[in-house]
Design an enzyme around this catalytic site. Structure first.
Site, PDB file in Angstrom:
ATOM      1  N   VAL A   1     -18.680 -14.869  14.503  1.00 33.12           N
ATOM      2  CA  VAL A   1     -20.418 -14.667  14.542  1.00 33.12           C
ATOM      3  C   VAL A   1     -20.904 -15.574  13.430  1.00 33.12           C
ATOM      4  O   VAL A   1     -20.490 -15.985  12.291  1.00 33.12           O
ATOM      5  CB  VAL A   1     -20.479 -13.049  13.802  1.00 33.12           C
ATOM      6  CG1 VAL A   1     -21.993 -12.804  13.935  1.00 33.12           C
ATOM      7  CG2 VAL A   1     -19.753 -12.218  14.849  1.00 33.12           C
ATOM      8  N   LYS A  31     -22.954 -13.607  18.292  1.00 32.35           N
ATOM      9  CA  LYS A  31     -21.643 -13.246  18.285  1.00 32.35           C
ATOM     10  C   LYS A  31     -20.932 -14.087  19.599  1.00 32.35           C
ATOM     11  O   LYS A  31     -21.524 -13.704  20.698  1.00 32.35           O
ATOM     12  CB  LYS A  31     -21.540 -11.831  18.316  1.00 32.35           C
ATOM     13  CG  LYS A  31     -20.082 -10.990  18.569  1.00 32.35           C
ATOM     14  CD  LYS A  31     -20.006  -9.482  18.520  1.00 32.35           C
ATOM     15  CE  LYS A  31     -18.734  -9.033  18.700  1.00 32.35           C
ATOM     16  NZ  LYS A  31     -18.616  -7.482  18.164  1.00 32.35           N
ATOM     17  N   ASP A  35     -15.086   3.091  15.700  1.00 35.30           N
ATOM     18  CA  ASP A  35     -14.693   2.188  14.704  1.00 35.30           C
ATOM     19  C   ASP A  35     -15.650   2.166  13.402  1.00 35.30           C
ATOM     20  O   ASP A  35     -16.006   0.972  12.788  1.00 35.30           O
ATOM     21  CB  ASP A  35     -14.477   0.841  15.244  1.00 35.30           C
ATOM     22  CG  ASP A  35     -13.333   0.102  14.457  1.00 35.30           C
ATOM     23  OD1 ASP A  35     -12.577   0.583  13.692  1.00 35.30           O
ATOM     24  OD2 ASP A  35     -13.335  -1.088  14.848  1.00 35.30           O
ATOM     25  N   LEU A  52     -20.770 -16.161   9.757  1.00 30.43           N
ATOM     26  CA  LEU A  52     -21.155 -14.927   9.138  1.00 30.43           C
ATOM     27  C   LEU A  52     -20.002 -13.944   9.022  1.00 30.43           C
ATOM     28  O   LEU A  52     -19.729 -13.191   8.019  1.00 30.43           O
ATOM     29  CB  LEU A  52     -22.209 -14.122  10.019  1.00 30.43           C
ATOM     30  CG  LEU A  52     -23.723 -14.372   9.688  1.00 30.43           C
ATOM     31  CD1 LEU A  52     -24.491 -13.984  10.807  1.00 30.43           C
ATOM     32  CD2 LEU A  52     -24.288 -14.528   8.395  1.00 30.43           C
ATOM     33  N   GLY A  53     -19.036 -14.147  10.061  1.00 26.36           N
ATOM     34  CA  GLY A  53     -17.978 -13.285  10.101  1.00 26.36           C
ATOM     35  C   GLY A  53     -17.186 -13.404  11.241  1.00 26.36           C
ATOM     36  O   GLY A  53     -17.541 -14.325  12.026  1.00 26.36           O
TER      37      GLY A  53
HETATM   38  P1  ADP Z   1     -15.324  -8.092  16.256  1.00 26.58           P
HETATM   39  O1  ADP Z   1     -15.938  -6.971  17.742  1.00 26.58           O
HETATM   40  O2  ADP Z   1     -14.966  -9.032  16.734  1.00 26.58           O
HETATM   41  O3  ADP Z   1     -14.856  -7.369  15.256  1.00 26.58           O
HETATM   42  P2  ADP Z   1     -18.211  -7.653  14.960  1.00 26.58           P
HETATM   43  O4  ADP Z   1     -19.293  -7.283  15.645  1.00 26.58           O
HETATM   44  O5  ADP Z   1     -17.597  -6.610  13.995  1.00 26.58           O
HETATM   45  O6  ADP Z   1     -16.987  -8.433  15.686  1.00 26.58           O
HETATM   46  O7  ADP Z   1     -18.397  -8.797  13.821  1.00 26.58           O
HETATM   47  C1  ADP Z   1     -17.335  -9.384  12.955  1.00 26.58           C
HETATM   48  C2  ADP Z   1     -18.206  -9.607  11.813  1.00 26.58           C
HETATM   49  O8  ADP Z   1     -19.411 -10.553  11.609  1.00 26.58           O
HETATM   50  C3  ADP Z   1     -18.674  -8.358  11.068  1.00 26.58           C
HETATM   51  O9  ADP Z   1     -17.931  -7.831  10.264  1.00 26.58           O
HETATM   52  C4  ADP Z   1     -19.817  -9.128  10.159  1.00 26.58           C
HETATM   53  O10 ADP Z   1     -19.261  -9.625   8.791  1.00 26.58           O
HETATM   54  C5  ADP Z   1     -20.408 -10.082  10.797  1.00 26.58           C
HETATM   55  N1  ADP Z   1     -21.414  -9.796  11.819  1.00 26.58           N
HETATM   56  C6  ADP Z   1     -21.543  -9.145  12.745  1.00 26.58           C
HETATM   57  N2  ADP Z   1     -22.777  -8.635  13.295  1.00 26.58           N
HETATM   58  C7  ADP Z   1     -23.697  -9.101  12.395  1.00 26.58           C
HETATM   59  C8  ADP Z   1     -25.211  -9.187  12.434  1.00 26.58           C
HETATM   60  N3  ADP Z   1     -25.865  -8.709  13.252  1.00 26.58           N
HETATM   61  N4  ADP Z   1     -25.447  -9.892  11.308  1.00 26.58           N
HETATM   62  C9  ADP Z   1     -24.712 -10.435  10.192  1.00 26.58           C
HETATM   63  N5  ADP Z   1     -23.457 -10.367  10.328  1.00 26.58           N
HETATM   64  C10 ADP Z   1     -22.762  -9.827  11.393  1.00 26.58           C
END
Ligand code: ADP
Ligand code: MG
Length: 422
Positions: A34, A51, A155, A26-27
């Protein structure tokens, strides 16, 4: 960074902790990758975002703080209107790989981020009524975080605001991967590396087509339940470019949630002096003047402008922290029409940047005042009558004095937000 202390190596189809079957990426962020996972247990949500944090002790400590913050938002007051605008944690556990012990957090599943939406608009921006709906929900989420949980997000930016998608859409993505696996199709690496919402990797499209034709199906360019984002993006012409790929996943009745409490902190227990991603960083943070809830509100102002125009409100240049700070302060000065003298005298860094109420080493003639209202009219061709209330709203959010800045609750009553029928 798939190394000792780093990300956990993951393959599509892996079953983690005998419960979560990995479907797609997802990301990712600095701390984690994730994954879209199917929950094989009977209880709990069918799909989750998992995550998986890097394994070095420093990342584990950050993950533990994030878990505590997520637990707080889950338990304080689920009946609050803003509760549903914060991505909630489902569960947490440890995973072991050759790179070490990784903290895993399962979260309610969401769709693409606002950054994906902006990319999809080719950075032309999103239609104003949709911006209004989004910002309204972000502020509602922040009233919950600030007023009920006593948490500062620190953030707020487009990539940390996630859009809700129908479960049917998630089911189709997972279903396709399951068909591939039933047929024993070997998936190319690009499936693991590319993120599901961008899929800009042309190899991946090619292999998708190949696999689909092998199993006698055609890749559908759209799905029955697709919700078209094209309704949301702005077709403003730019660089004579009119071509545009219609995105496929967003309901015009857009719903969003605030994600990523990975950098969040308690109002009375900060983890770091320097917070926020550069472009969304509040004036008081640059000045070393301490920060609280208003820092998040500043970021919301920056983000609202960016969603509406496709371009950042402040995008400072500079190769060193010092030069970026100075450029940032110049941009703030020009956009707000100056910074009050008493603000230039507050904060541990104030003497580095200001003397006698003016930016040091920056001749006043080099600064060109260009206020938000005029930027909207002159650069983005807004009608003056539309620009006035929106600029007024933004100025209440990027108010230089954090004590005078609108709180999340106050901002919700702003006439620009109220005037859009949402
Ligand atoms: P980090 O703390 O490493 O930046 P994030 O929590 O921002 O991690 O998650 C990274 C990416 O993963 C997000 O920008 C999003 O694209 C994806 N992501 C995070 N949480 C979710 C979720 N609950 N559902 C779908 N995609 C998610
Ligand atoms: Mg993030």
């Amino acid at each position: 960074e798939y190394e000792a202390g780093g990300y956990m190596p993951i393959n599509i189809g892996d079953v983690l902790r005998n419960q979560y079957k990995v479907s797609r990426k997802l990301g990712w962020g600095h701390f984690s990758t994730v994954w879209l996972c199917k929950n094989l247990y009977e209880n709990g949500p069918r799909y989750v975002a998992l995550k998986i944090c890097k394994s070095a002790p420093m990342f584990t400590a950050v993950a533990n703080d994030e878990i505590r913050l997520l637990q707080e938002t889950r338990s304080v007051n689920p009946n609050h209107v803003g509760f549903k605008n914060i991505v909630q944690m489902v569960d947490t556990f440890k995973l072991i790989s050759e790179n070490g012990v990784h903290t895993a957090i399962s979260l309610e599943i969401m769709g693409p981020s606002l950054l994906h939406l902006l990319m999809q608009s080719d950075f032309r921006g999103i239609q104003v009524p949709a911006v209004c709906k989004i910002i309204f929900q972000v502020l509602r989420g922040l009233t919950y975080l600030h007023e009920e949980c006593h948490i500062i997000h620190t953030d707020i930016k487009p990539e940390n605001i996630l859009i809700k998608v129908d479960e049917s859409y998630i089911r189709q993505i997972v279903g396709k991967m399951e068909r591939f696996s039933e047929l024993g199709v070997e998936l190319p690496r690009s499936y693991v590396s590319s993120e599901v919402w961008t899929e800009k990797d042309s190899n991946l499209h090619q292999s998708d087509d190949e696999i689909m034709s092998r199993i006698g199906e055609q890749r559908s360019s759209s799905y029955p339940n697709d919700i078209y984002l094209s309704d949301l993006v702005n077709y403003r012409e730019r660089h004579n470019q009119t071509s545009f790929i219609a995105p496929m996943w967003v309901n015009p009745n857009i719903e969003i949630k605030i994600a990523d409490l990975g950098n969040a902190c308690w109002v009375d227990h900060h983890f770091s002096q320097e917070i926020q991603t550069r472009q969304y960083r509040a004036l008081e943070v640059i000045m070393g003047a301490g920060y609280s809830y208003p820092a998040d509100i500043w970021s919301v102002g920056c983000m609202a402008f960016e969603l509406a125009t496709g371009e950042m409100l402040f995008s400072p240049k500079g190769s060193t922290d010092m030069s970026a700070n100075i450029d940032h302060l110049c941009l703030i000065w020009e956009t707000l029409g100056g910074i009050p003298r008493y603000i230039t005298e507050t904060g541990s860094e104030s003497k580095k940047f200001f003397f006698n109420g003016h930016l040091k080493d920056v001749p006043i003639d080099n600064l060109r005042i260009w206020k938000i209202e005029d930027v909207l009219v002159e650069k983005y061709k807004w009608k003056r009558l539309d620009a006035i209330p929106f600029a007024g709203f933004l100025e209440s959010l990027v108010e230089p004095d954090p004590a005078l800045r609108a709180t999340a609750s106050q901002a919700l009553t702003n006439e620009w937000l109220q005037s859009m029928d949402i």
